[in-house]
Design a protein around this motif. Structure first.
Motif, PDB file in Angstrom:
ATOM      1  N   ARG A  46       0.847  -1.187   0.000  1.00 48.87           N
ATOM      2  CA  ARG A  46       0.000   0.000   0.000  1.00 48.87           C
ATOM      3  C   ARG A  46       0.889   1.247   0.000  1.00 48.87           C
ATOM      4  O   ARG A  46       2.056   1.195   0.358  1.00 48.87           O
ATOM      5  CB  ARG A  46      -0.958  -0.010   1.178  1.00 48.87           C
ATOM      6  N   LYS A  47       0.297   2.342  -0.382  1.00 50.23           N
ATOM      7  CA  LYS A  47       1.002   3.621  -0.469  1.00 50.23           C
ATOM      8  C   LYS A  47       1.306   4.147   0.931  1.00 50.23           C
ATOM      9  O   LYS A  47       0.467   4.064   1.819  1.00 50.23           O
ATOM     10  CB  LYS A  47       0.104   4.609  -1.220  1.00 50.23           C
ATOM     11  N   ASN A  52       7.158   8.603  -3.051  1.00 56.61           N
ATOM     12  CA  ASN A  52       7.800   7.442  -3.669  1.00 56.61           C
ATOM     13  C   ASN A  52       8.011   6.285  -2.678  1.00 56.61           C
ATOM     14  O   ASN A  52       8.909   5.475  -2.855  1.00 56.61           O
ATOM     15  CB  ASN A  52       9.128   7.848  -4.302  1.00 56.61           C
ATOM     16  N   TYR A  54       6.310   3.005  -0.378  1.00 58.15           N
ATOM     17  CA  TYR A  54       5.230   2.039  -0.224  1.00 58.15           C
ATOM     18  C   TYR A  54       5.528   1.162   0.978  1.00 58.15           C
ATOM     19  O   TYR A  54       6.674   1.062   1.418  1.00 58.15           O
ATOM     20  CB  TYR A  54       5.103   1.172  -1.491  1.00 58.15           C
TER      21      TYR A  54
END
Length: 117
Positions: A46-47, A52, A54
């Motif tokens: 997931r973010k 940039n 994760y």
């Protein structure tokens, strides 16, 4: 500080003294080890808050048919140097199907940070 699967496995064994298997362990490994760890290092991604970055989940489950207790906090703290960030635990208790044997499982949910350039 990046994630290292081999370092993580060695750390779990060193802290607890119990064997560690991937999710594809065999029936014989289960039968031969009444207490063990099983891991999934290919968890959901997931973010994170950075543009940039994760987060990838790492799930580690402690399974015992011997009613063994482990020091959960020692394990959580001991895996920080492996690049894992602790999120939560979940405990389950039950009886193994078609037997009188009880089992206990503690699942540790961690994540690791991934940076994409």
């Amino acid at each position: 500080m990046g994630f290292s699967l081999s370092k993580t496995i060695q750390q779990v064994k060193g802290i607890t003294g119990y064997p560690v298997f991937a999710t594809d362990m065999t029936k014989d490994e289960i039968a031969d080890n009444p207490t063990f760890f099983i891991y999934d290092d290919k968890g959901d991604i997931r973010k994170a808050s950075s543009a940039n970055q994760y987060l990838q989940d790492f799930v580690l489950s402690f399974v015992t048919r011997e009613n063994v207790e482990i020091n959960e906090f020692d394990l959580i703290m001991g895996l920080q140097p492996c690049g894992l960030i602790f999120r939560e635990t979940q405990k389950e208790y039950g009886r193994i199907a078609e037997t009188d044997q009880e089992a206990k499982m503690i699942t540790f949910f961690f994540h690791q940070a991934l940076v994409v350039c």
